[in-house]
Scaffold this motif. Sequence first.
Motif, PDB file in Angstrom:
ATOM      1  N   SER A  26     -27.246  -0.568  56.124  1.00 35.78           N
ATOM      2  CA  SER A  26     -27.834   0.177  57.236  1.00 35.78           C
ATOM      3  C   SER A  26     -27.436   1.640  57.091  1.00 35.78           C
ATOM      4  N   TRP A  56     -32.914   5.417  61.819  1.00 42.80           N
ATOM      5  CA  TRP A  56     -32.242   4.215  61.335  1.00 42.80           C
ATOM      6  C   TRP A  56     -33.038   3.642  60.175  1.00 42.80           C
ATOM      7  N   ASN A  58     -32.853   0.424  57.077  1.00 45.29           N
ATOM      8  CA  ASN A  58     -32.190  -0.830  56.738  1.00 45.29           C
ATOM      9  C   ASN A  58     -32.574  -1.287  55.336  1.00 45.29           C
TER      10      ASN A  58
END
Length: 158
Positions: A26, A56, A58
């Motif tokens: 992450s 964000w 991932n």
Amino acid sequence: MHETVVCVVGNVATAPVYRELAAGPSLRFRLAATARYWDREKSTWTDGHTNFFTVWANRQLAANAMASVEVGQPLVVQGRLKVRTDGRDGQQQWASADIDATAIGHDLSRGTAVFRRAGKPEPPAGAARPEPDWATPSPPDTGDDTAVQQASEPATVT
């Protein structure tokens, strides 16, 4: 299904923070997007309001972005927008805008980049499967040389 997908052009404002989690890698960083407009009175471009987004990423996107993104670089980020309001007891509430990124790239209108394909991740050592034995099995050893000789000779069709 009912998601707000955005595409934001801005500059990396904070150093990317990379974490290895149980669900996979992450990464997060802040992106500053400043509106610019033409000021007729001054006959010049002027900076407007700056919006800050927490981006964000991932899995493989996180690993690739960590190797590619640095503070100050111009980026184009596409992903799902999530606006949250939060606050603590006795304090003022605040709002934050997060982008769950699906794509991150450098803004090529402001510079150049060199693309390198990421290598495929190696499978875990325990997951290795043995190669199948595709060879034709040899005839059973009967001790009789004529059986071996017959097996090695091509069959004739009459």
